[in-house]
Design a protein around this motif. Structure first.
Motif, PDB file in Angstrom:
ATOM      1  N   PRO A 194      -7.866   9.157   3.249  1.00 56.63           N
ATOM      2  CA  PRO A 194      -6.769   7.775   3.350  1.00 56.63           C
ATOM      3  C   PRO A 194      -5.579   8.500   3.524  1.00 56.63           C
ATOM      4  CG  PRO A 194      -8.587   7.984   1.459  1.00 56.63           C
ATOM      5  CD  PRO A 194      -8.792   8.929   1.920  1.00 56.63           C
ATOM      6  N   TYR A 196      -2.395   3.597  -1.770  1.00 50.60           N
ATOM      7  CA  TYR A 196      -4.066   3.594  -1.366  1.00 50.60           C
ATOM      8  C   TYR A 196      -4.669   5.620  -1.458  1.00 50.60           C
ATOM      9  CZ  TYR A 196      -1.465   6.207   1.910  1.00 50.60           C
ATOM     10  OH  TYR A 196      -0.559   6.992   3.273  1.00 50.60           O
ATOM     11  N   PRO A 252      -8.151   3.036  -1.805  1.00 54.36           N
ATOM     12  CA  PRO A 252      -8.081   3.034   0.016  1.00 54.36           C
ATOM     13  C   PRO A 252      -8.596   1.661  -0.465  1.00 54.36           C
ATOM     14  CG  PRO A 252      -9.550   4.990  -0.475  1.00 54.36           C
ATOM     15  CD  PRO A 252      -9.257   4.180  -2.334  1.00 54.36           C
ATOM     16  N   LEU A 306     -10.366   5.706   7.215  1.00 52.77           N
ATOM     17  CA  LEU A 306     -11.431   5.621   5.407  1.00 52.77           C
ATOM     18  C   LEU A 306     -12.318   6.945   4.750  1.00 52.77           C
ATOM     19  CD1 LEU A 306     -13.159   2.517   6.386  1.00 52.77           C
ATOM     20  CD2 LEU A 306     -11.133   2.326   5.042  1.00 52.77           C
ATOM     21  N   TYR A 326       0.989  -1.463   0.010  1.00 55.48           N
ATOM     22  CA  TYR A 326       0.083   0.067   0.233  1.00 55.48           C
ATOM     23  C   TYR A 326       0.967   1.060   0.025  1.00 55.48           C
ATOM     24  CZ  TYR A 326      -3.811  -3.003   0.596  1.00 55.48           C
ATOM     25  OH  TYR A 326      -5.552  -3.752   0.617  1.00 55.48           O
ATOM     26  N   ILE A 372      -4.439   6.949   6.796  1.00 52.12           N
ATOM     27  CA  ILE A 372      -3.326   5.902   7.021  1.00 52.12           C
ATOM     28  C   ILE A 372      -1.980   6.012   6.880  1.00 52.12           C
ATOM     29  CG2 ILE A 372      -3.269   3.147   5.653  1.00 52.12           C
ATOM     30  CD1 ILE A 372      -6.156   3.860   4.829  1.00 52.12           C
ATOM     31  N   LEU A 374      -8.167  -2.945   5.461  1.00 54.67           N
ATOM     32  CA  LEU A 374      -7.201  -2.421   6.529  1.00 54.67           C
ATOM     33  C   LEU A 374      -7.685  -2.752   8.064  1.00 54.67           C
ATOM     34  CD1 LEU A 374      -6.221   0.376   7.354  1.00 54.67           C
ATOM     35  CD2 LEU A 374      -8.016   1.791   7.853  1.00 54.67           C
TER      36      LEU A 374
END
Length: 146
Positions: free
Chosen positions: A92, A37, A41, A89, A10, A95, A47
Motif C-alpha cells: 500500500p 490506508y 488499504p 494492493l 485516504y 498508493i 482503488l
C-alpha cells in the motif's frame, strides 16, 4: 445530505501533504471519515474507482519514491495496469496519497490545496500549510497562487 457523511480521506499521518489536506477539510468544520490506508488499504474495486473518478491512470496513482517501486522495477513499461494494481494492493505504500472523496468528486490531493476544488463547504477561516505557506485568508477565501 450531510457533507460529513460523504467525505473520506485516504490518509497517511506521516505525510505532510496528507496532514495539510486533512487540516483543510477540518477547516470547513467537518470531521471526515479518515482511512489510514497503510493500515486499512482500499479494496481493488475501491482503488480502481478512486483512480478513475479522479481522472487518473494507474501509473499516475503510484508513488515512485519508495523502496518497493525501485525494488520491483515498476518504472518498466511492460507492467499492465492489473499488475500495477496488484503491486499497489500488496504494498500500500505504493498508493499515492491523499485521495479524498466528497459529494463533489474524487481527487489525488497533491498539492494539498487541490482538495479545495471538491469541498462542499467553505473554509471557515485562515489556513496555512505546515511549511508556513498561506493558502486561505482570514475571510476563508483562497489566496491566489503566484
Amino acid at each position: 445530505m450531510n457533507p460529513q457523511n460523504n467525505m473520506t480521506i485516504y490518509h497517511n499521518p506521516a505525510c505532510g501533504t496528507s496532514r495539510n489536506t486533512l487540516a483543510l477539510i477540518r477547516n470547513t468544520g467537518v470531521e471526515p471519515n479518515i482511512i489510514e490506508y497503510l493500515v486499512h488499504p482500499p479494496t481493488r474495486d475501491q482503488l480502481v474507482n478512486m483512480i478513475l473518478d479522479a481522472g487518473l491512470n494507474v501509473r499516475d496513482a503510484i508513488r515512485q519514491n519508495v523502496d518497493p517501486y525501485r525494488e520491483l522495477q515498476l518504472e518498466q513499461d511492460h507492467w499492465t495496469d492489473d499488475q500495477l494494481l496488484d503491486f499497489m494492493l500488496a504494498h500500500p505504500i505504493l498508493i499515492n496519497r491523499p485521495f479524498v472523496i466528497t459529494s463533489k468528486g474524487t481527487r489525488l490531493c497533491r498539492p494539498s490545496e487541490v482538495v479545495l476544488d471538491i469541498l462542499p463547504l467553505p473554509q471557515l477561516g485562515a489556513f496555512q500549510k505546515e511549511d508556513g505557506e498561506q493558502i486561505i485568508d482570514t475571510q476563508g477565501q483562497r489566496i491566489s497562487s503566484k
